[in-house]
Structures are given as C-alpha cells and as structure tokens.
Design a protein around this motif. Structure first.
Motif, short mmCIF file in Angstrom:
data_model
loop_
_atom_site.label_atom_id
_atom_site.label_comp_id
_atom_site.label_asym_id
_atom_site.label_seq_id
_atom_site.Cartn_x
_atom_site.Cartn_y
_atom_site.Cartn_z
N UNK A 223 0.84 -1.20 0.00
CA UNK A 223 0.00 0.00 0.00
C UNK A 223 0.87 1.25 0.00
N UNK A 224 0.24 2.38 -0.27
CA UNK A 224 0.97 3.64 -0.29
C UNK A 224 1.40 4.04 1.12
N UNK A 225 2.49 4.83 1.24
CA UNK A 225 2.88 5.33 2.57
C UNK A 225 1.84 6.28 3.12
N UNK A 226 1.92 6.54 4.41
CA UNK A 226 0.93 7.35 5.10
C UNK A 226 0.80 8.74 4.50
N UNK A 227 1.92 9.36 4.13
CA UNK A 227 1.85 10.74 3.64
C UNK A 227 1.10 10.81 2.31
N UNK A 228 1.21 9.77 1.51
CA UNK A 228 0.47 9.75 0.25
C UNK A 228 -1.03 9.60 0.51
N UNK A 229 -1.39 8.78 1.47
CA UNK A 229 -2.80 8.63 1.82
C UNK A 229 -3.38 9.95 2.31
N UNK A 230 -2.59 10.68 3.09
CA UNK A 230 -3.03 11.99 3.59
C UNK A 230 -3.22 12.97 2.43
N UNK A 231 -2.25 12.98 1.49
CA UNK A 231 -2.33 13.89 0.35
C UNK A 231 -3.51 13.55 -0.55
N UNK A 232 -3.76 12.27 -0.75
CA UNK A 232 -4.91 11.86 -1.56
C UNK A 232 -6.22 12.30 -0.92
N UNK A 233 -6.29 12.17 0.39
CA UNK A 233 -7.49 12.60 1.11
C UNK A 233 -7.70 14.10 0.99
N UNK A 234 -6.62 14.87 1.07
CA UNK A 234 -6.72 16.33 0.92
C UNK A 234 -7.20 16.68 -0.48
N UNK A 235 -6.66 15.98 -1.49
CA UNK A 235 -7.06 16.24 -2.87
C UNK A 235 -8.56 16.02 -3.04
N UNK A 236 -9.04 14.89 -2.55
CA UNK A 236 -10.44 14.50 -2.75
C UNK A 236 -11.39 15.33 -1.90
N UNK A 237 -11.07 15.52 -0.64
CA UNK A 237 -12.02 16.13 0.29
C UNK A 237 -11.86 17.63 0.51
N UNK A 238 -10.64 18.15 0.27
CA UNK A 238 -10.42 19.57 0.53
C UNK A 238 -10.40 20.42 -0.74
N UNK A 239 -9.84 19.88 -1.81
CA UNK A 239 -9.59 20.72 -2.99
C UNK A 239 -10.52 20.44 -4.16
N UNK A 240 -10.80 19.18 -4.45
CA UNK A 240 -11.61 18.82 -5.63
C UNK A 240 -13.09 18.97 -5.29
N UNK A 241 -13.55 20.23 -5.28
CA UNK A 241 -14.90 20.52 -4.81
C UNK A 241 -16.00 19.92 -5.70
N UNK A 242 -15.75 19.83 -7.02
CA UNK A 242 -16.79 19.29 -7.91
C UNK A 242 -16.62 17.79 -8.18
N UNK A 243 -15.66 17.19 -7.48
CA UNK A 243 -15.47 15.72 -7.53
C UNK A 243 -15.31 15.18 -8.96
N UNK A 244 -14.57 15.95 -9.79
CA UNK A 244 -14.35 15.46 -11.15
C UNK A 244 -12.96 14.84 -11.33
#
Length: 317
Positions: A223-244
């Motif tokens: 699996x990905x390291x912890x920091x990558x999981x955190x960054x992916x979560x930020x991308x999906x939940x914090x930045x990608x507001x229209x979920x595209x």
C-alpha cells in the motif's frame, strides 16, 4: 510552488500551513490529539523582548485592553462572540500583520531610500549581490538549476507586481510581490505559475497524479505510505470541490495559497469549545475574562500581541 519570502511572525499556524503543510501544523498544535497551549504562547513569546513586554503589562491594563478587543470583535454588539465573528477577526489579524511586516521589509529593501524597491535592491537584500540568470540556459548542477528556476519565478512575480512598469516597486506593488494571494490583480499570475509547475499534460487542470508529483509506489509495497494517503485525502475532500478528479484553476488556488480562512475557523471553534461555559456555542465577555490566559494564547489576540498594538485595542479603530 513558491510564493516568495514570508514574514517571520504572522502567527505560528499560518506559517506552518504555508511552509510545512496543514498536516504538520496540526501535529505541532495537537500532538497525539492534545492541545498545547504553550505552543500558542511560544509563537509570540519566542524572543526575550516580547516576554519582557508581556510581563510589564499589568493585569488591570491587560483586562482593559482585552475588553476593548472583545468589543471590536463583536460586530453586531449583542454582547457575544460567535464563531463567524471570531473567525473574521482572526483573518483580519493575519492580514494586518502580513501588511505591517511587508512595510517593514520595504524599508530594509529600499537601499537608497527613494520610495521604490528595484530588482537589484531586492537581490542585494536577499543574496548580498545582484544575480542574473539566463532564462534559456539550464545549469548542469541540480541544486544550482533548482535555485535558477526559483530565482526566475521571483523575477516574473516581481515584474507582474510592477503595474506601472517603473524602475522599481512602490510600497503597494511590493506588498503584491510579497503577498500575491492578498491582491486581486496577482490572482491570475498565481494560478498560471501553479499550472506551469504542476499541469504536466497542458490541459489546464491538475490531476491527482500531477498533484502527487513524481511519486511512484514501490512495487514491493502492499500500500501507499501514510503521507500519500493523507495527500490523496486532501485532494479528494479539501480541494476537488466538484469531484471530477482534477483541480480547475479556482480549486488549484485553494491549494497553492495558504487557507487562512480554514485556520481561523478552526481556532474560533477551538476557543468556543474550550471557553463556552453554558453551552450556547458563543462566548460572552464574562466567559472570555474567566479564561483570559487561554484567549491570550490564541490567534484571536495573535498570542497576546494585539494587547501591545493600539491598532486593535484603541477606541478609534
């Protein structure tokens, strides 16, 4: 993306969010989930003269100035501070001190005291010499090439901030150079700089893969390291507001510019959670004075700094 030199004392969470990432700031502020009040105090009282100044202010004068600040935060004058009022005040405080420190820097950079800062003066202040790189010639050494790229980015931002194309930057233009996120005419430049750095396929968006940069999963890892999981979560939940699955220019802006609003909201909620004695989700003057030390070690007073700045407590504000 690098937005240029940052002032040294904006408030520790703002600095951490800008320089180290919100996740690291959270860990420093809430290690193992526990709030560190001394962390807040350290942000202001890190140098001895600030400690001395704080101690000199007597309890009665502290309380008098604090009451004046409370009155100003209370925008609707109903006797209570809401999350919205606290958040707005903290954001205003961030901006005020950013502007004040940019003004102080301007004086230091303006070597000949002619009221403008030239590109040469900026270089001399930053590097003790004038540096001039060829835009079209890459350097063999990786570190030198990285510095060349950053220096050229700074020069482009300097030129963009210079609205009147004069020989140097006025104070207002210098503020735009140091804090492009605070000036409307610099917004497009900030977005374009981010796209040039991250939009590798040139489609005008930043995908998750582009967001993560050069990361490639170790083929031997499950699996990905912890920091990558955190960054992916930020991308999906914090930045990608229209979920595209990609960041458009406005979403990109929320990533590359420090989110003062989010930090201010978080601190406002924290203060209410800690100080709201009757559970009405707002703070009365009595509740604040009852928890005066907590309020003075928070961003609501910039860790007590506002008690020494008559811009905040003076009645004529």
């Amino acid at each position: 993306m690098r937005l240029g030199p940052r002032p040294a004392a904006l408030g520790l969470l703002l600095l951490c969010a800008a320089a180290a990432g919100a996740g690291e700031a959270e860990e420093l502020h809430y290690p193992q989930g526990e709030h560190r009040s001394d962390y807040d105090r350290e942000a202001l009282l890190g140098v001895q003269e600030d400690v001395d100044e704080y101690v000199k202010l007597g309890h009665e004068e502290q309380q008098k100035r604090l009451q004046a600040i409370i009155k100003k935060i209370d925008l609707d004058s109903d006797g209570f501070l809401t999350e919205s009022e606290l958040s707005s005040w903290i954001q205003m405080s961030f901006k005020h001190y950013a502007m004040q420190e940019a003004k102080q820097q301007f004086v230091e950079y303006d070597k000949n005291n002619d009221g403008t800062v030239t590109w040469d003066e900026y270089n001399i202040q930053m590097y003790d010499r004038v540096i001039d790189f060829d835009e079209n010639t890459a350097l063999d050494d990786a570190e030198e090439e990285s510095f060349r790229q950053l220096h050229l980015e700074d020069k482009k931002r300097f030129e963009k901030a210079n609205q009147d194309s004069g020989p140097g930057l006025s104070l207002e233009e210098f503020i735009a150079f140091e804090h492009p996120e605070e000036v409307d005419y610099m917004t497009e430049f900030v977005i374009q700089e981010a796209l040039e750095e991250h939009d590798k396929n040139g489609d005008g968006f930043v995908s998750l893969e582009e967001f993560l940069g050069d990361y490639r999963r170790d083929p031997t890892a499950n699996e990905d390291p912890e920091w990558i999981l955190v960054e992916k979560d930020r991308f999906v939940n914090d930045y990608d507001k229209d979920n595209d699955g990609r960041l458009d220019p406005q979403e990109l802006l929320s990533w590359v510019v420090p989110n003062n609003q989010g930090i201010a909201q978080e601190e406002a909620l924290h203060l209410i959670d800690e100080m709201d004695l009757n559970g009405d989700k707002k703070l009365s003057e009595e509740e604040i004075l009852e928890n005066q030390d907590l309020f003075l070690t928070s961003e609501a007073t910039d860790y007590g700094r506002q008690l020494h700045d008559d811009y905040f407590y003076h009645d004529e504000l």
